[in-house]
Write a protein that holds these residues in place. Structure first.
Motif, PDB file in Angstrom:
ATOM      1  N   ALA A   1       0.799  -1.092   0.100  1.00 23.20           N
ATOM      2  CA  ALA A   1      -0.012   0.031  -0.077  1.00 23.20           C
ATOM      3  C   ALA A   1       0.841   1.314   0.056  1.00 23.20           C
ATOM      4  N   GLY A   2       0.400   2.191  -0.756  1.00 18.28           N
ATOM      5  CA  GLY A   2       1.240   3.443  -1.058  1.00 18.28           C
ATOM      6  C   GLY A   2       2.385   3.304  -2.196  1.00 18.28           C
ATOM      7  N   GLY A   3       2.482   2.304  -2.574  1.00 15.51           N
ATOM      8  CA  GLY A   3       3.303   1.930  -3.755  1.00 15.51           C
ATOM      9  C   GLY A   3       2.693   2.404  -5.032  1.00 15.51           C
ATOM     10  N   SER A   4       3.715   2.052  -6.009  1.00 13.22           N
ATOM     11  CA  SER A   4       3.180   2.387  -7.461  1.00 13.22           C
ATOM     12  C   SER A   4       3.494   1.285  -8.383  1.00 13.22           C
TER      13      SER A   4
ATOM     14  N   GLU B   1     -13.195   1.317 -31.874  1.00 12.02           N
ATOM     15  CA  GLU B   1     -12.549   2.116 -33.135  1.00 12.02           C
ATOM     16  C   GLU B   1     -13.489   3.409 -33.140  1.00 12.02           C
ATOM     17  N   SER B   2     -13.010   4.288 -32.435  1.00 14.98           N
ATOM     18  CA  SER B   2     -13.918   5.275 -32.587  1.00 14.98           C
ATOM     19  C   SER B   2     -12.950   6.864 -32.579  1.00 14.98           C
ATOM     20  N   TRP B   3     -13.658   7.941 -33.303  1.00 11.84           N
ATOM     21  CA  TRP B   3     -13.091   9.302 -33.313  1.00 11.84           C
ATOM     22  C   TRP B   3     -13.510   9.959 -32.126  1.00 11.84           C
ATOM     23  N   GLU B   4     -14.351   9.470 -31.472  1.00 11.35           N
ATOM     24  CA  GLU B   4     -15.079  10.319 -30.276  1.00 11.35           C
ATOM     25  C   GLU B   4     -14.352  10.386 -28.982  1.00 11.35           C
ATOM     26  N   ARG B   5     -14.852  11.030 -28.149  1.00  5.09           N
ATOM     27  CA  ARG B   5     -14.336  11.520 -26.670  1.00  5.09           C
ATOM     28  C   ARG B   5     -14.064  10.150 -26.154  1.00  5.09           C
ATOM     29  N   ALA B   6     -13.279  10.140 -24.957  1.00  6.06           N
ATOM     30  CA  ALA B   6     -13.081   8.810 -24.206  1.00  6.06           C
ATOM     31  C   ALA B   6     -14.422   8.283 -23.662  1.00  6.06           C
ATOM     32  N   SER B   7     -14.527   7.098 -23.569  1.00 10.20           N
ATOM     33  CA  SER B   7     -15.681   6.500 -23.348  1.00 10.20           C
ATOM     34  C   SER B   7     -15.623   5.715 -21.829  1.00 10.20           C
ATOM     35  N   THR B   8     -16.497   5.949 -21.116  1.00  8.61           N
ATOM     36  CA  THR B   8     -16.420   4.959 -19.789  1.00  8.61           C
ATOM     37  C   THR B   8     -17.214   3.593 -19.821  1.00  8.61           C
ATOM     38  N   SER B   9     -17.982   3.199 -20.838  1.00  9.75           N
ATOM     39  CA  SER B   9     -18.690   2.254 -21.019  1.00  9.75           C
ATOM     40  C   SER B   9     -18.087   0.923 -21.649  1.00  9.75           C
ATOM     41  N   ALA B  10     -18.029  -0.206 -20.984  1.00  9.94           N
ATOM     42  CA  ALA B  10     -17.598  -1.163 -21.382  1.00  9.94           C
ATOM     43  C   ALA B  10     -18.153  -1.840 -22.786  1.00  9.94           C
ATOM     44  N   ASN B  11     -19.326  -1.399 -23.138  1.00  8.59           N
ATOM     45  CA  ASN B  11     -20.107  -1.808 -24.182  1.00  8.59           C
ATOM     46  C   ASN B  11     -19.636  -1.139 -25.320  1.00  8.59           C
ATOM     47  N   ASP B  12     -18.841  -0.141 -25.144  1.00  4.89           N
ATOM     48  CA  ASP B  12     -18.411   0.748 -26.298  1.00  4.89           C
ATOM     49  C   ASP B  12     -17.281   0.170 -26.788  1.00  4.89           C
ATOM     50  N   TYR B  13     -16.321  -0.778 -26.141  1.00  9.79           N
ATOM     51  CA  TYR B  13     -15.112  -1.333 -26.615  1.00  9.79           C
ATOM     52  C   TYR B  13     -15.252  -2.655 -27.394  1.00  9.79           C
ATOM     53  N   ASN B  14     -14.406  -2.621 -28.418  1.00  2.93           N
ATOM     54  CA  ASN B  14     -14.497  -3.900 -29.287  1.00  2.93           C
ATOM     55  C   ASN B  14     -13.332  -5.046 -29.170  1.00  2.93           C
ATOM     56  N   TYR B  15     -12.291  -4.416 -28.350  1.00  2.58           N
ATOM     57  CA  TYR B  15     -11.232  -5.430 -28.229  1.00  2.58           C
ATOM     58  C   TYR B  15     -10.791  -5.428 -26.694  1.00  2.58           C
ATOM     59  N   TRP B  16     -10.494  -6.549 -26.375  1.00  2.00           N
ATOM     60  CA  TRP B  16     -10.017  -6.788 -24.842  1.00  2.00           C
ATOM     61  C   TRP B  16      -8.688  -7.612 -24.877  1.00  2.00           C
ATOM     62  N   GLY B  17      -7.722  -7.098 -23.689  1.00  2.00           N
ATOM     63  CA  GLY B  17      -6.493  -7.966 -23.539  1.00  2.00           C
ATOM     64  C   GLY B  17      -7.040  -9.129 -22.348  1.00  2.00           C
ATOM     65  N   GLN B  18      -6.128  -9.740 -22.190  1.00  2.00           N
ATOM     66  CA  GLN B  18      -6.305 -11.096 -21.226  1.00  2.00           C
ATOM     67  C   GLN B  18      -6.210 -10.646 -19.715  1.00  2.00           C
ATOM     68  N   GLY B  19      -6.018  -9.538 -19.568  1.00  2.00           N
ATOM     69  CA  GLY B  19      -5.729  -8.958 -18.214  1.00  2.00           C
ATOM     70  C   GLY B  19      -4.432  -9.276 -17.546  1.00  2.00           C
ATOM     71  N   THR B  20      -4.117  -8.272 -16.427  1.00  2.00           N
ATOM     72  CA  THR B  20      -2.933  -8.335 -15.623  1.00  2.00           C
ATOM     73  C   THR B  20      -3.183  -8.126 -14.274  1.00  2.00           C
ATOM     74  N   GLN B  21      -2.556  -8.957 -13.136  1.00  2.00           N
ATOM     75  CA  GLN B  21      -3.094  -9.229 -11.828  1.00  2.00           C
ATOM     76  C   GLN B  21      -2.294  -7.895 -11.171  1.00  2.00           C
ATOM     77  N   VAL B  22      -3.213  -7.386 -10.251  1.00  2.00           N
ATOM     78  CA  VAL B  22      -2.360  -6.318  -9.442  1.00  2.00           C
ATOM     79  C   VAL B  22      -2.905  -6.429  -8.059  1.00  2.00           C
ATOM     80  N   THR B  23      -2.017  -6.699  -7.250  1.00  2.00           N
ATOM     81  CA  THR B  23      -2.384  -7.182  -5.801  1.00  2.00           C
ATOM     82  C   THR B  23      -1.654  -5.770  -4.883  1.00  2.00           C
ATOM     83  N   VAL B  24      -2.245  -5.415  -4.094  1.00  2.00           N
ATOM     84  CA  VAL B  24      -1.762  -4.445  -3.233  1.00  2.00           C
ATOM     85  C   VAL B  24      -1.983  -4.844  -1.956  1.00  2.00           C
ATOM     86  N   SER B  25      -0.834  -5.117  -0.862  1.00  2.00           N
ATOM     87  CA  SER B  25      -0.979  -5.538   0.329  1.00  2.00           C
ATOM     88  C   SER B  25      -0.942  -4.415   1.435  1.00  2.00           C
ATOM     89  N   SER B  26      -1.685  -4.839   2.145  1.00  2.00           N
ATOM     90  CA  SER B  26      -1.847  -3.743   3.436  1.00  2.00           C
ATOM     91  C   SER B  26      -0.603  -3.773   4.441  1.00  2.00           C
TER      92      SER B  26
END
Length: 130
Positions: A14-17, A105-130
């Motif tokens: 916690a507190g790290g980057s 695929e869009s020339w529009e402003r940044a979107s917060t909705s997952a439904n607007d996104y066409n492609y996804w990565g597999q993910g990376t785990q971030v674990t923050v210890s207290s």
């Protein structure tokens, strides 16, 4: 076919980057490439739904963060490297999740909705210890 590969996750106190990276390769079915994609970061903690974290438009001119990470996380992109970044500072245990990169695929402003996104990565785990 567009492929997104995340990296940079890990275990931090916690507190790290951490800085997450997401590199895109390939072209969409319409022939568009990375510098025309809006990009986003989402995360999913165990037992919770996937939630929006940050997004950036194709040009970098439009950015948006979820309230819980404002002032701590910064999204940026380098179109020459086909890469989007998420700089995460002052990490908290509540930030623990799998972080996913997404492209739209869009020339529009940044979107917060997952439904607007066409492609996804597999993910990376971030674990923050207290």
């Amino acid at each position: 076919q567009v492929q997104l590969v995340e990296s940079g996750g890990g275990l931090v106190q916690a507190g790290g980057s951490l800085r997450l990276s997401c590199t895109a390769s390939g072209r969409s079915a319409s022939g568009r490439s990375f510098n025309s994609y809006g990009m986003g970061w989402f995360r999913q903690a165990p037992g919770k739904e996937r939630e929006f974290v940050a997004a950036i438009s194709w040009s970098g001119g439009s950015k948006v963060n979820v309230g819980s990470v404002k002032g701590r996380f910064t999204i940026s992109r380098d179109n020459a490297k086909n890469t989007v970044y998420l700089q995460m500072n002052s990490l908290e245990p509540e930030d623990t999740a799998v972080y996913y990169c997404a492209a739209r695929e869009s020339w529009e402003r940044a979107s917060t909705s997952a439904n607007d996104y066409n492609y996804w990565g597999q993910g990376t785990q971030v674990t923050v210890s207290s």
